[in-house]
Design a protein around this motif. Structure first.
Motif, short mmCIF file in Angstrom:
data_model
loop_
_atom_site.label_atom_id
_atom_site.label_comp_id
_atom_site.label_asym_id
_atom_site.label_seq_id
_atom_site.Cartn_x
_atom_site.Cartn_y
_atom_site.Cartn_z
N ALA A 41 5.17 19.97 -1.96
CA ALA A 41 4.58 19.32 -0.79
C ALA A 41 4.23 17.87 -1.11
CB ALA A 41 3.34 20.08 -0.34
N LEU A 42 3.65 17.62 -2.29
CA LEU A 42 3.29 16.25 -2.68
C LEU A 42 4.53 15.36 -2.73
CD1 LEU A 42 0.65 16.49 -5.56
CD2 LEU A 42 0.43 15.26 -3.41
N TRP B 256 8.49 11.08 2.40
CA TRP B 256 8.39 10.81 3.83
C TRP B 256 7.61 9.52 4.06
CZ3 TRP B 256 3.93 10.60 6.90
CH2 TRP B 256 4.18 10.48 8.27
N LEU B 257 6.49 9.40 3.33
CA LEU B 257 5.61 8.25 3.47
C LEU B 257 6.36 6.96 3.14
CD1 LEU B 257 2.52 7.86 4.03
CD2 LEU B 257 2.28 7.57 1.58
N SER B 258 7.11 7.00 2.03
CA SER B 258 7.75 5.76 1.60
C SER B 258 8.89 5.38 2.54
CB SER B 258 8.26 5.88 0.16
OG SER B 258 9.29 6.83 0.11
N ARG C 125 8.87 6.23 5.90
CA ARG C 125 8.31 5.97 7.21
C ARG C 125 7.59 4.62 7.24
NH1 ARG C 125 6.35 4.61 10.86
NH2 ARG C 125 5.40 5.51 12.70
N TYR C 126 6.86 4.29 6.19
CA TYR C 126 6.00 3.11 6.23
C TYR C 126 6.40 2.06 5.22
CZ TYR C 126 2.90 5.85 9.16
OH TYR C 126 2.37 6.60 10.17
N ARG C 127 7.68 1.85 5.03
CA ARG C 127 8.08 0.81 4.09
C ARG C 127 8.27 -0.49 4.84
NH1 ARG C 127 10.13 1.90 -1.45
NH2 ARG C 127 7.90 1.85 -1.50
N TRP C 128 7.48 -1.51 4.45
CA TRP C 128 7.62 -2.79 5.14
C TRP C 128 8.84 -3.54 4.63
CZ3 TRP C 128 4.68 -3.62 9.23
CH2 TRP C 128 3.43 -2.98 9.31
N TYR C 129 9.03 -3.49 3.33
CA TYR C 129 10.11 -4.30 2.76
C TYR C 129 11.11 -3.45 2.03
CZ TYR C 129 7.21 -8.17 3.95
OH TYR C 129 6.48 -9.06 4.65
N LEU D 127 0.81 -1.23 0.00
CA LEU D 127 0.00 0.00 0.00
C LEU D 127 0.84 1.28 0.00
CD1 LEU D 127 -2.93 0.83 -0.04
CD2 LEU D 127 -2.87 1.02 2.44
N THR D 128 1.87 1.30 0.86
CA THR D 128 2.68 2.51 0.94
C THR D 128 3.30 2.85 -0.42
OG1 THR D 128 3.24 1.81 3.16
CG2 THR D 128 4.48 3.64 2.25
N GLY D 129 3.86 1.84 -1.05
CA GLY D 129 4.49 2.07 -2.35
C GLY D 129 3.48 2.51 -3.39
N ILE D 130 2.29 1.92 -3.34
CA ILE D 130 1.25 2.27 -4.31
C ILE D 130 0.83 3.73 -4.10
CG2 ILE D 130 -1.13 1.80 -5.01
CD1 ILE D 130 -0.59 -1.15 -4.27
N ILE D 131 0.63 4.11 -2.85
CA ILE D 131 0.23 5.49 -2.55
C ILE D 131 1.33 6.46 -2.97
CG2 ILE D 131 -0.28 7.11 -0.68
CD1 ILE D 131 -1.78 4.87 0.71
#
Lengths: 266, 285
Positions: free
Chosen positions: B270-271, B277-279, B281-285, B196-200
């Protein structure tokens, strides 16, 4: 064939029933034959270890028992595989139900990138459990059975990926237990773990054998002798010898078995 | 004699090392110079124009000073929203297909097609949408602009979804299937959430990319001096407004164009920062 007959005797002696019955199993990756007609029975509530050098077909054999080999393209199965009394390769056989009743633990722990709770609850959920209280009950029971509850009970909502390697593997075992299987297949479950975690997983296997039928593939012969009741030695796609673990390790009947367990090859 | 030689060689090595290192620093600096140039220029020209009135009021008619670009800001958000609702489902679905059926003939063809679509100039996409949507519908509209932007987003989202899902370990899927989950359940409840994180992140990057597109909007969304939320009517957008006002002869309109450029740049920045930041902070792999 010899191996099977010897097994039949021991079966009567221990008065257990057969959970998995395999007859003349041949397995093909494309044109190459990986298993050349395996015939063996796996007894209920016992640990059966599959040993043999790399590429001998023991993992392939294990994965025919819950049809995980179906995922590999261009493979073919011949012969009879009966699990819990049903021919699992019969047309129209319920694969989801098979995999619920025959759980699997993999070589590398593979928790989902979800919370600890969600990892365990995933299985019951996909099989239709919706009620939160029931789910919580199942999660706690599974984690207790996997000897992990005390370590994780205060962090159920944290990511499972934050656990140590050994804990992750026990989590995967708990996840398999959560769908109430009868048979558990383990594909070198401790080979990626340090000695302490390995010991924890081995203790767990000894605990679980009272309730579950366990088939474990291992490279580690000491491990096979520590945790298993029966040992099957595979070599180049053949089942060479099957016997009670102490017998097989102390007085193997086949020369190849002896050569392997004494470390002359493999 | 020998020792002297060695000393000399060592000195030469150090000199070469330093030469190469400083050349790399210098070239890196040159490479990012345009970025500083753009930011410095736009901010110095535009930041003073930004105030509450600029963000919330409509452009004044020619000759009057003041006014804002609220029509273009809402228009851009509206267009990007339409584009996202078109492109996200299609792009994520196509990317999932490409990842799950990698190696199959249809996936290879689709992958090629996505690359070709990615290479189509945006003005050509605008032209096609003009022909296929604007003309049959009888006029410029927000929906046609959104569709044009969506077509630009689709290949970006498709590829980023595919790359993200391809990176997930195979064992994850095996774990789900081994529990008796169906293939569909496995994809929907394990594979997609894990990626999900990568997709977003991919979606945000594609949004940032189309937010600045001008060409396809010129003959689809067209422009509108008022705030419009009717999908069937023309709508303004920041890039189109900048284009129109910057080439006009009026000083006040130039001012609005600089301010709009500043807003657009800040939005895209900003985008981008958010997606990075998102990728992380929330990267599982």
């Amino acid at each position: 064939m010899l191996a099977t007959m010897e097994y039949k005797e021991t079966e009567q002696a221990t008065a257990t029933s057969v959970k998995v019955h395999v007859e003349g199993l041949r397995f093909f990756y494309g044109a190459s034959e990986a298993l050349h007609g395996i015939t063996l029975d796996i007894p209920e509530k016992q640990v059966t270890a599959l040993i043999g050098p790399s590429g001998c077909g023991k993992s392939t054999f294990l994965r025919t028992l819950n049809r995980m080999n179906d995922l590999i393209e261009n493979t073919r199965v011949e012969g009879l595989v009966e699990v819990l009394g049903d021919n699992i390769y019969a047309p129209g056989y319920d694969l989801a139900e098979l995999r619920r009743r025959v759980g699997m633990v993999f070589q590398r722990s593979n928790p989902f990138p979800k919370t600890i709770f969600e990892n365990i609850a995933y299985g019951p959920r996909i099989h239709g459990v919706r009620d939160r209280a029931t789910l919580e009950e199942i999660v706690e029971k599974s984690l207790r059975n996997a000897a992990l509850w005390d370590e994780v009970k205060d962090r159920m909502n944290q990511s499972a990926l934050g656990l140590s390697g050994g804990q992750q593997q026990r989590l995967c075992i708990a996840r398999a237990l959560a769908v109430d299987p009868e048979v558990i297949l383990m594909d070198e479950p401790a080979s990626a773990l340090d000695p302490r975690s390995t010991a924890a997983v081995e203790d767990l296997i000894l605990e679980l054998r009272n309730q579950y039928t366990i088939v474990i593939v291992t490279h580690n012969m000491q491990q096979a002798s520590r945790v298993s009741d029966f040992t099957a030695f595979f070599y180049e796609g053949d089942l060479v010898e099957l016997g009670k673990t102490p017998n097989l390790f102390t007085c193997p009947r086949e020369k190849r078995t002896e050569d392997y367990i004494t470390g002359r090859f493999g | 004699m020998k020792l002297v030689n060695r000393k000399r060689r060592t000195a030469r090595r150090y000199f070469l090392d330093r030469l190469v290192r400083y050349s790399v620093y210098f070239l890196c600096g040159v490479a990012i110079l345009p970025l500083f140039f753009i930011f410095g220029f736009i901010f110095s020209k535009g930041i003073t124009i930004l105030d509450w009135e600029f963000l919330t009021s409509l452009p004044k008619s020619i000759g009057e000073s003041g006014g804002g670009v609220v029509n273009a800001i809402t228009g851009s958000l509206y267009l990007v929203g339409i584009a996202a609702s078109v492109a996200i489902p299609l792009g994520v679905a196509a990317g999932t297909y490409l990842s799950e059926y990698r190696g199959s003939k249809l996936a290879n063809i689709l992958g090629q097609a996505v690359d070709v679509l990615n290479g189509v100039p945006s003005i050509v996409i605008g032209l096609v949408v003009y022909e296929l949507v604007v003309l049959p519908m009888g006029g410029f509209s927000a929906i046609s602009g959104g569709i044009a932007l969506g077509m630009i987003m689709i290949p970006v989202i498709t590829r980023s979804t595919e790359e993200t899902l391809k990176m997930l370990p195979k064992s994850l899927k095996e774990a789900s299937l081994a529990l008796g989950a169906s293939y569909a359940t496995t994809v929907l409840r394990v594979v997609l959430p894990a990626g999900l994180t990568g997709i977003i992140t991919g979606i945000l990057v594609s949004l940032a990319r189309v937010a600045g597109e001008t060409a396809p909007l010129l003959f689809t969304a067209f422009g509108n001096p008022f705030v419009n939320l009717d999908p069937l009517k023309p709508v303004s957008s920041l890039p189109a407004l900048i284009f129109n006002y910057a080439v006009s002869p009026y000083e006040d309109w130039h001012r609005l164009a600089w301010g709009s450029a500043c807003v657009l740049l800040l939005g895209i920045l900003a985008l981008n920062l958010f997606s990075r930041w998102l990728s992380r902070r929330y990267r599982w792999y």
